[in-house]
Design an enzyme around this catalytic site. Structure first.
Site, PDB file in Angstrom:
ATOM      1  N   SER A  85      42.201  40.898  39.825  1.00  0.00           N
ATOM      2  CA  SER A  85      42.502  41.007  41.066  1.00  0.00           C
ATOM      3  C   SER A  85      42.719  39.901  41.759  1.00  0.00           C
ATOM      4  O   SER A  85      41.757  39.254  42.393  1.00  0.00           O
ATOM      5  CB  SER A  85      40.853  41.313  41.650  1.00  0.00           C
ATOM      6  N   PRO A  86      43.665  39.359  41.708  1.00  0.00           N
ATOM      7  CA  PRO A  86      44.020  38.339  42.413  1.00  0.00           C
ATOM      8  C   PRO A  86      44.384  38.478  43.742  1.00  0.00           C
ATOM      9  O   PRO A  86      44.292  37.374  44.245  1.00  0.00           O
ATOM     10  CB  PRO A  86      44.752  37.752  41.797  1.00  0.00           C
TER      11      PRO A  86
ATOM     12  N   TYR B 219      39.477  53.174  31.869  1.00  0.00           N
ATOM     13  CA  TYR B 219      40.447  53.257  32.750  1.00  0.00           C
ATOM     14  C   TYR B 219      40.707  55.299  32.458  1.00  0.00           C
ATOM     15  O   TYR B 219      41.939  55.680  31.976  1.00  0.00           O
ATOM     16  CB  TYR B 219      41.175  52.674  32.969  1.00  0.00           C
TER      17      TYR B 219
END
Length: 337
Positions: A205-206, A55
């Site tokens: 990524s809910p 990231y």
């Protein structure tokens, strides 16, 4: 907030995925804003913070390390290796998947330095390098556990078969994979495999990369470097079709007395007790909204209506491009709309 088991740890059922603060969705916010989000999560009682070497090519771990070091005893720290930035011939960093034991060990040392900690609580293999037996990569990670540099290990975006091979080498505490109403792949096999071996399933990524939060109406406004531009579900044609699912979804959120984002997260928490959810955001307001999902109660009838409305058959487009799909090991449905 309710807590759930994550290997040897007990963490809040809703953690914080830190990626958005440095990576993937266009120009990242200023570090000061990232600091506000991290500390707001801590203040809200969140006890799981998830980052990775990839990231921002280390920038996210550096931010998390700087901001969270004074509070290190208050939370469980997860990071990932096996996929990181490597300089190309032009000196620019490029994402490289490399699961060789020496690389995994080096990635961990680099992460420890950036995170300003002596030990990472949960260390994932970010992607299985298909050129390297999973047993070799996990063997190197188990060495890190024995050396006291890592407390537990996990895998990201793997199949049930790969999980079981890895678990035979060293206990796997968690599998992290995309899971939401519009990405049901874990339901094929790996969600059950996690339950069988006693591993947590960590859903990233809910809220479907903003879709289920009712946060994106026009894909043409996406930043040129936003990863969603390469995702089939976000092409103008597919996204226009997917937007037709939102009115019904928002109506169900109204019935449940919550926001759309809270409904998406609450649906996951109701699915199984070994699921932990790590939404990401750059906004303190959105963070507080996400965390509020922990108190949302859903009855079986409403859950069934959600399942019928948004699923692998009603969503248009695959979740990844062909290139990205080739880099993961997750099970796929026989046909995707």
């Amino acid at each position: 907030m309710q807590t759930r088991a994550l290997g040897p740890f007990e963490v809040t059922a809703i953690g914080l995925g830190c990626m958005n603060l440095s990576h993937a969705y266009g120009k990242p916010p200023p570090p000061e804003q990232g600091e506000r989000v991290l500390l707001a999560a801590l203040d809200a009682g969140v006890t799981l913070f998830d980052t990775a070497a990839l990231y921002g090519f280390g920038a996210n771990e550096t931010l998390v390390g700087k901001v969270m070091k004074p509070h290190r005893r208050q939370f469980t720290l997860a990071s990932k290796g096996g996929m990181a930035g490597v300089p190309g011939d032009d000196g620019m960093l490029r994402r490289v998947i490399d699961g060789r034991p020496d690389t995994v060990r080096k990635n961990c040392e680099d992460s420890l330095r950036r995170l300003q900690t002596d030990v990472i609580d949960l260390y994932y293999l970010h992607r299985w390098d298909k050129q390297v037996p999973i047993e070799d990569s996990v063997g190197a990670m188990s060495d890190l556990v024995r050396a006291g540099k890592v407390r537990s290990i996990g895998l990201s975006e793997v199949s049930a078969a790969t999980l079981r091979k890895a678990h035979a080498v060293h206990p796997i505490s968690a599998v992290q994979t995309e899971y939401s109403l519009w990405t049901r792949n874990p339901e094929i096999a790996v969600l059950d495999a996690c339950r069988e071996i006693g591993a947590a399933f960590v859903a990233f990524s809910p809220v479907a990369r903003g879709f289920l939060a009712d946060a994106l109406h026009d894909v043409s406004t996406l930043d040129a470097k936003d990863i969603r531009r390469s995702m089939p579900r976000f092409t103008p044609e597919n996204y226009a079709a997917n937007l037709k699912l939102l009115p019904g979804f928002k109506s169900l959120a109204q019935e449940a007395g919550c926001t759309p984002a809270q409904l998406a997260i609450a649906w996951l928490l109701h699915k199984a007790p070994h699921i932990i959810v790590i939404p990401g955001t750059t906004s303190v307001e959105h963070l507080q909204d996400d965390v509020g999902a922990a108190s949302v109660k859903l009855d079986a009838t409403l859950i069934a209506r959600l399942d019928a409305l948004i699923n692998e058959k009603t969503v248009k487009g695959q979740r990844y491009s062909a290139q990205s799909a080739s880099e993961v090991d997750t099970e796929e449905f026989a046909s995707v709309a």
